[in-house]
Write an enzyme that holds these catalytic residues in place. Structure first.
Site, short mmCIF file in Angstrom:
data_model
loop_
_atom_site.label_atom_id
_atom_site.label_comp_id
_atom_site.label_asym_id
_atom_site.label_seq_id
_atom_site.Cartn_x
_atom_site.Cartn_y
_atom_site.Cartn_z
N TYR A 131 -2.76 -0.04 5.28
CA TYR A 131 -3.56 0.55 4.27
C TYR A 131 -2.57 1.33 3.26
CZ TYR A 131 -6.41 4.10 2.27
OH TYR A 131 -6.82 5.11 1.18
N SER A 132 -2.67 0.95 1.93
CA SER A 132 -2.10 1.62 1.07
C SER A 132 -0.44 1.59 1.25
CB SER A 132 -2.43 3.17 0.89
OG SER A 132 -2.14 3.58 -0.33
N GLU A 133 0.25 2.70 1.38
CA GLU A 133 1.69 2.40 1.73
C GLU A 133 2.02 1.67 2.86
OE1 GLU A 133 4.70 6.00 1.26
OE2 GLU A 133 4.37 5.97 3.77
N ALA A 135 0.32 -0.99 3.82
CA ALA A 135 0.34 -2.54 3.44
C ALA A 135 1.29 -2.56 2.57
CB ALA A 135 -1.05 -2.53 2.46
#
Length: 288
Positions: A131-133, A135
């Site tokens: 998720y986010s960072e 990912a």
């Protein structure tokens, strides 16, 4: 399939377990997946004004930002005009260092090595959810595994990646820069099946699109949950995501097994004209 779960910046394994909980429970209920949760190694304080946003302390990042957040300007991507394409948007905000600032390359190397160590310590892991960072780190891990296999023969572990509100993988440039790998410069750099989950109201939509664009299109699946920069948790989105996973995962497992058997057959045949990767003799599975 066992997923290594990588949280976003200012997250933790504990908090990500809560964020991902409804979807993880749905996939476990259907007998599709199990999960192991990781986190960055650098304890951080949330940005000013966001003290209560990220959940229970302590909070972590994969990136050591004690000498200044080299990636802070990427957050300004939320102000990019909607008419600008994803790659141009990323280029505007990827100046990751200045003259005399070479510390950040070691920061990135340490972050990537840490996640690879976690994979090695969990031999059943064969997929990632970031998720986010997380990912961005996960995408870079997929690219690193492919490069290491070519360089050293180390077998790739990750055969499926799920990116929630992600960002493209990073690479070294010169002696002191790190830049995003963008499709109009690097082409497709992620060749395994991928599932991209994001919302049309995400302030960082450009970065998620840029990540999608560097993934093999015939193996990439998109899902727009219609919300912002979040992990979807509502019942309707969780049910629909569960249905998609139920269709995707058996196909991925089947393709992986077919490739493994083809590789063993080639070895048994003395590599007599066999090409395991990228040949028309291999089954072609459309994941879109």
């Amino acid at each position: 399939m066992k997923f290594l779960c990588l949280p976003g910046a200012y997250g933790s394994a504990k908090n990500f377990r809560v964020q991902l909980g409804p979807l993880a429970s749905e996939l476990e209920r259907r007998g599709l997946a199990s999960f192991v949760y990781s986190q960055g190694t650098h304890e951080v304080e949330p940005p000013a004004g966001w003290e209560d946003y990220f959940g229970t302390r302590p909070l972590y990042r994969f990136l050591d930002t004690r000498q200044g957040d080299n990636f802070d300007n990427l957050r300004r991507i939320r102000y990019v005009p909607h008419s600008m394409n994803a790659e141009d948007a990323m280029r505007m905000f990827q100046d990751c260092g200045g003259e005399g600032e070479d510390w950040h390359q070691q920061v990135w190397r340490d972050a990537l090595d840490g996640v690879m160590k976690t994979v090695d310590e969990n031999p059943e892991v064969d997929a990632i959810i970031g998720y986010s960072e997380g990912a961005m780190v996960g995408a870079s891990l997929v690219v690193e595994e492919a490069e290491q296999e070519k360089r050293t023969g180390r077998k790739r572990r990750i055969k499926f990646a799920v990116f929630i509100s992600g960002a493209p993988p990073l690479k070294f440039e010169g002696k002191d820069r790190i830049v995003a790998q963008l499709v109009d410069e690097a082409g497709v750099v992620i060749d395994i099946p991928t599932f991209h989950i994001f919302g049309c109201d995400d302030a960082f939509l450009s970065s998620a699109v840029a990540l999608f664009n560097v993934c093999e299109p015939s193996k990439a699946t998109l899902y727009d949950h219609g919300l912002g920069h979040i992990v979807p948790r509502d019942a309707e989105n969780v049910r629909m995501l569960g249905d998609i996973f139920e269709e995707l995962l058996p196909k991925i497992a089947s393709e992986h097994e077919n490739r493994r058997e083809a590789g063993m057959a080639c070895l048994g045949d003395g590599m007599n004209g066999c090409e395991v990767e990228g040949t028309t003799s291999q089954p072609s599975t459309d994941f879109t």
